[in-house]
Design a protein around this motif. Structure first.
Motif, PDB file in Angstrom:
ATOM      1  N   GLU A 323      30.137  23.712   4.780  1.00 27.59           N
ATOM      2  CA  GLU A 323      29.521  23.654   3.454  1.00 27.59           C
ATOM      3  C   GLU A 323      28.887  25.014   3.187  1.00 27.59           C
ATOM      4  OE1 GLU A 323      27.816  19.734   1.419  1.00 27.59           O
ATOM      5  OE2 GLU A 323      26.424  20.618   2.857  1.00 27.59           O
ATOM      6  N   MET A 328      28.626  30.008  -2.887  1.00 26.93           N
ATOM      7  CA  MET A 328      29.639  29.506  -3.820  1.00 26.93           C
ATOM      8  C   MET A 328      29.325  29.890  -5.264  1.00 26.93           C
ATOM      9  SD  MET A 328      32.446  27.678  -4.149  1.00 26.93           S
ATOM     10  CE  MET A 328      33.349  26.836  -5.455  1.00 26.93           C
ATOM     11  N   HIS A 396      38.818  21.420  -9.919  1.00 27.21           N
ATOM     12  CA  HIS A 396      39.670  21.567  -8.734  1.00 27.21           C
ATOM     13  C   HIS A 396      40.972  22.267  -9.108  1.00 27.21           C
ATOM     14  CE1 HIS A 396      42.608  20.329  -5.673  1.00 27.21           C
ATOM     15  NE2 HIS A 396      41.585  20.189  -4.836  1.00 27.21           N
ATOM     16  N   PRO A 418      40.229  25.655   2.329  1.00 28.96           N
ATOM     17  CA  PRO A 418      39.031  25.002   1.784  1.00 28.96           C
ATOM     18  C   PRO A 418      39.261  23.511   1.536  1.00 28.96           C
ATOM     19  CG  PRO A 418      39.430  27.079   0.674  1.00 28.96           C
ATOM     20  CD  PRO A 418      40.631  26.824   1.532  1.00 28.96           C
ATOM     21  N   ARG A 419      38.176  22.764   1.635  1.00 29.95           N
ATOM     22  CA  ARG A 419      38.212  21.329   1.364  1.00 29.95           C
ATOM     23  C   ARG A 419      37.270  21.042   0.203  1.00 29.95           C
ATOM     24  NH1 ARG A 419      37.288  19.548   7.676  1.00 29.95           N
ATOM     25  NH2 ARG A 419      39.258  20.364   8.508  1.00 29.95           N
ATOM     26  N   ILE A 420      37.849  20.842  -0.945  1.00 27.91           N
ATOM     27  CA  ILE A 420      37.068  20.521  -2.148  1.00 27.91           C
ATOM     28  C   ILE A 420      37.715  19.306  -2.798  1.00 27.91           C
ATOM     29  CG2 ILE A 420      36.257  21.347  -4.387  1.00 27.91           C
ATOM     30  CD1 ILE A 420      36.333  24.169  -3.300  1.00 27.91           C
ATOM     31  N   ARG A 421      36.971  18.243  -2.879  1.00 23.52           N
ATOM     32  CA  ARG A 421      37.523  16.979  -3.374  1.00 23.52           C
ATOM     33  C   ARG A 421      37.793  17.061  -4.875  1.00 23.52           C
ATOM     34  NH1 ARG A 421      34.887  12.226  -4.831  1.00 23.52           N
ATOM     35  NH2 ARG A 421      32.909  13.144  -4.181  1.00 23.52           N
ATOM     36  N   GLN A 445      29.311  20.708  -6.448  1.00 23.57           N
ATOM     37  CA  GLN A 445      30.399  21.622  -6.095  1.00 23.57           C
ATOM     38  C   GLN A 445      30.167  23.004  -6.697  1.00 23.57           C
ATOM     39  OE1 GLN A 445      34.181  19.910  -7.179  1.00 23.57           O
ATOM     40  NE2 GLN A 445      34.110  18.344  -5.558  1.00 23.57           N
ATOM     41  N   ASN A 450      29.013  19.491  -1.271  1.00 25.49           N
ATOM     42  CA  ASN A 450      30.218  18.652  -1.413  1.00 25.49           C
ATOM     43  C   ASN A 450      31.497  19.489  -1.385  1.00 25.49           C
ATOM     44  OD1 ASN A 450      28.692  16.377  -1.484  1.00 25.49           O
ATOM     45  ND2 ASN A 450      29.011  15.911  -3.644  1.00 25.49           N
ATOM     46  N   THR A 451      31.435  20.628  -0.755  1.00 26.06           N
ATOM     47  CA  THR A 451      32.609  21.491  -0.563  1.00 26.06           C
ATOM     48  C   THR A 451      32.569  22.034   0.853  1.00 26.06           C
ATOM     49  OG1 THR A 451      31.488  23.507  -1.260  1.00 26.06           O
ATOM     50  CG2 THR A 451      32.537  22.212  -2.984  1.00 26.06           C
ATOM     51  N   GLU A 452      33.702  22.470   1.350  1.00 28.55           N
ATOM     52  CA  GLU A 452      33.763  23.112   2.666  1.00 28.55           C
ATOM     53  C   GLU A 452      34.704  24.312   2.576  1.00 28.55           C
ATOM     54  OE1 GLU A 452      35.007  19.944   5.317  1.00 28.55           O
ATOM     55  OE2 GLU A 452      32.949  19.676   6.010  1.00 28.55           O
ATOM     56  N   LEU A 453      34.159  25.496   2.892  1.00 28.93           N
ATOM     57  CA  LEU A 453      34.939  26.724   2.846  1.00 28.93           C
ATOM     58  C   LEU A 453      34.861  27.428   4.190  1.00 28.93           C
ATOM     59  CD1 LEU A 453      33.783  28.316  -0.560  1.00 28.93           C
ATOM     60  CD2 LEU A 453      35.634  26.707  -0.175  1.00 28.93           C
TER      61      LEU A 453
END
Length: 707
Positions: A323, A328, A396, A418-421, A445, A450-453
């Protein structure tokens, strides 16, 4: 009569000999007929099978080189040195030569001991010394002794000749018979710089069944197909003097991989990251240094707190998703500028409480510069809502248009995207998701929750901002060198030729600069007049067992320098206890790298500490008991800086070493029973344990040195 009897005996013996040779000749003819006629098919089949056998020739693995050709990984031919205790020259000895064996054991224990630190424990020495090992073998029956007793492993030819000259073994020198001491050749993978960039360079292992060596981590794994080469083939052929191997297809050596790693920068980055982690009591840290125009990763470091309290090379977290927190926000602002949601760095937005979030710096109206400078969650969320409030899923999609979810393929093993829903109106099970919940996630976000980079990916976007919007691909591989020495340069690749306009990149750079150089910036400690570093801080709580752990924080700083003409981008991420800041931890890693590079003239500058102080006179550092006036007059020194010298101190108490030179301080503290760790250079300006305190058993004292 006697002569006739002798003649009969002689004729009788000749007859026996003749009969023997006739029988032998008949036997040869029978066997010849049997082999060439009766069993011809079976023998021909065996011959064809032997001649059709194909052996694989293992290729030599290529080297991994730094950007200037220094070897980071290479092959080394070594030897396991063994002795055959069933050798006929040994088994024919009369008795056991104990005196010579003891002399041999003495030599082996000194130069090639079976275990290290034999002197530490006499019982251990007695059990594992060569004296005990050789006696056990020679007391066995000759036919039960070891035919391959290993005396040393991974040694050179010089070691082999040295061992052959040891007592007892030198008795077997000579011609006409094989020496009982022999060597078995093998190749091992060597890393001359040890743990430097350990996870990025990677390591190899050998398949015991096939003998093949392949990479299992880092570049060794990702580029294994290039490094390994192509196996060759050898066939059996019949020659006049027997059957031998004939190389039908030669093995092709693997490519040498020329990486982008700069050894000097790598060493500097590891030192700075280690220093910051040590001071902050961090669990781990990762840092990356990248060249703006080319995307070449010049240095990458990963360290972790080990069980013994020291820091060592760790898991490569530079490519793992975390996160990001507020780093960001400049990325969200870049999208806002590109989409026309804001047009100027001076456009205003309300920072009043919004989506369950309030601004700790006040909720009034702020410009885009102030939103980034003060790291306003509400401000950046409100800006993004201008374009994506009606359909949060499009945020997204907008990131995907920038290439946000495409693999970088940097050459680092374990790389993640990256993991962004995507904020869709229904979940994976078809259940409805309310717009309120989607709005809350969209706001988070926008400001980095609520994101992972992965840190490398975050840095690549900051690099694009520094590069005028061009999204150059971060990479570790620079070129390939084939077996003939031909060097091929690998061209720069872009994930997207451009992720934003040059004008947008300029505006975002202006906003980021306020974080360090603005009046209320969150990274004011990163300022330094010698080189202008800009970047954004970010903090986030780690998730452990499904909940946020508020006792720890991840501290991030991503930026670039020099601001006027960016040459390098750099990011550091540190997990440490709550109570500090990115300004004081990861930001200092980036700042100190910039200062060191500037002082060495590595930023296209001619400046250095020496050249900045033109006209200044040298200073002599010495103790207070000596007269340095003659030396000062000779070299034109302006003054003498008096340092402390070792004085008597109270036994059992921590000495006061402030003002001491490093060797004197270390000597005094270690004699007191303390372990010493130092940072900086010059003389001691502070010590972690107060002078006069009781000396903790096995304690470690940290000294800061300054010129």
């Amino acid at each position: 009569m006697t002569k006739q009897n002798n003649k009969k005996h002689i004729l009788f013996r000749y007859g026996l000999i003749t009969i023997f040779f006739i029988a032998f000749g008949i036997g040869v003819m029978v066997m010849l007929f049997r082999t060439t006629v009766l069993e011809a098919g079976r023998w021909n089949a065996r011959a064809r099978a032997e001649l059709s056998r194909v052996d694989t020739i293992r290729p030599e693995r290529g080297n991994i080189l730094s950007d200037n050709g220094n070897i980071l990984a290479c092959n080394l031919k070594v030897y396991d040195i063994k002795i055959d205790l069933r050798h006929n020259k040994i088994t024919k000895l009369r008795g056991i030569p104990y005196a010579k064996l003891d002399s041999l054991a003495d030599s082996l224990d000194v130069y090639y001991p079976r275990i290290k630190n034999l002197k530490a424990n006499p019982d251990t020495f007695a059990k594992y010394s060569w004296h005990a090992r050789l006696r056990r073998e020679f007391e066995k029956e000759p036919n039960r002794r070891n035919r391959a007793l290993r005396l040393a492993q991974k040694k050179t030819l010089a070691d082999f000749e040295k061992i052959k000259s040891f007592p007892f073994l030198r008795d077997f020198k000579g011609k006409g018979f094989r020496n009982p001491v022999y060597r078995e050749e093998r190749n091992i993978r060597m890393y001359p710089y040890g743990k430097m960039a350990f996870r990025s360079i990677g390591r190899v292992n050998e398949n015991r069944e096939t003998g093949q060596i392949h990479g299992y981590s880092g570049l060794e794994k990702d580029l294994d197909s290039l490094l390994y080469g192509k196996p060759g083939l050898a066939k059996k052929v019949a020659l006049t003097n027997g059957i031998t191997n004939w190389v039908s297809t030669p093995a092709q050596r693997g490519y040498d991989i020329r990486t982008t790693i700069d050894i000097d920068l790598q060493d500097m980055l590891e030192e700075e990251l280690h220093k910051v982690c040590l001071e902050a009591g961090a669990e781990w840290g990762t840092a990356i240094l990248m060249e703006v125009k080319t995307g070449e990763i010049k240095a990458i470091s990963n360290i972790e707190l080990l069980d013994d309290g020291t820091y060592g090379e760790a898991l490569n977290r530079a490519v793992l998703p975390f996160e990001p927190g507020s780093v960001m926000k400049p990325i969200s602002l870049m999208i806002a500028f590109e989409d026309g949601l804001v047009r100027s760095v001076n456009d205003m937005v309300s920072c009043a409480p919004f989506q369950r979030t309030s601004d700790p710096h006040g909720g009034g109206m702020k410009t885009m510069k102030q939103v980034i400078e003060q790291s306003s969650n509400t401000g950046i969320a409100r800006v993004i809502f201008r374009g994506y409030e009606k359909d949060p899923a499009k945020f997204h999609d907008r990131l995907a248009e920038m290439g946000f979810f495409e693999p970088i393929r940097s050459g680092i093993a374990g790389e993640c995207i990256p993991r962004i829903r995507k904020l869709l109106p229904k979940d994976s099970r078809g259940n409805n998701i309310t717009m309120t919940a989607r709005h809350l996630d969209l706001a988070r976000q926008a400001y980095g929750y609520n994101t992972e980079l992965p840190p490398l990916f975050t840095l690549s976007v900051y690099n694009a901002i520094a590069n005028g919007g061009r999204y150059v691909r971060p990479h570790l591989m620079k070129g390939l060198v084939d077996e003939a020495g031909n060097d091929s340069i690998i061209p720069i690749n872009y994930i997207r030729d451009r992720i934003c306009s040059e004008e947008t990149a300029r505006k975002v750079r202006e906003c980021i600069a306020e974080v360090v150089w603005g009046e209320h910036g969150t990274a004011r400690l990163v300022r330094d007049d010698r080189v202008k570093v800009v970047g954004k801080t970010g903090t986030a709580y780690p998730v452990e067992k499904g909940v946020y752990n508020h006792a720890k924080r991840r501290y991030a700083f991503a930026g670039f320098y020099p601001y006027e003409a960016p040459q390098y981008s750099c990011m550091a991420l540190v997990l440490g206890p709550s109570g500090t800041s990115a300004n004081r931890t990861s930001g200092q890693v980036v700042k100190n790298m910039a200062i060191k590079m500037y002082s060495r003239g590595m930023l296209n500058n001619a400046s250095s500490y020496a050249s900045e102080k033109k006209g200044s006179r040298p200073v002599i550092a010495g103790d207070a008991k000596r007269n340095y006036s003659a030396v000062a007059a000779t070299i034109g020194a302006g003054k003498v800086k008096r340092l402390k010298v070792c004085e008597r101190h109270i036994v059992g108490k921590v000495p006061d070493v402030k003002g001491y030179d490093a060797p004197s301080a270390v000597k005094l503290l270690e004699e007191s029973g303390l372990n010493v760790r130092m940072s900086g250079s010059g003389y001691v300006v502070s010590q972690s344990i107060e002078a006069g305190s009781d000396i903790p058993k096995g304690g470690t004292i940290y000294l800061k040195l300054r010129i």
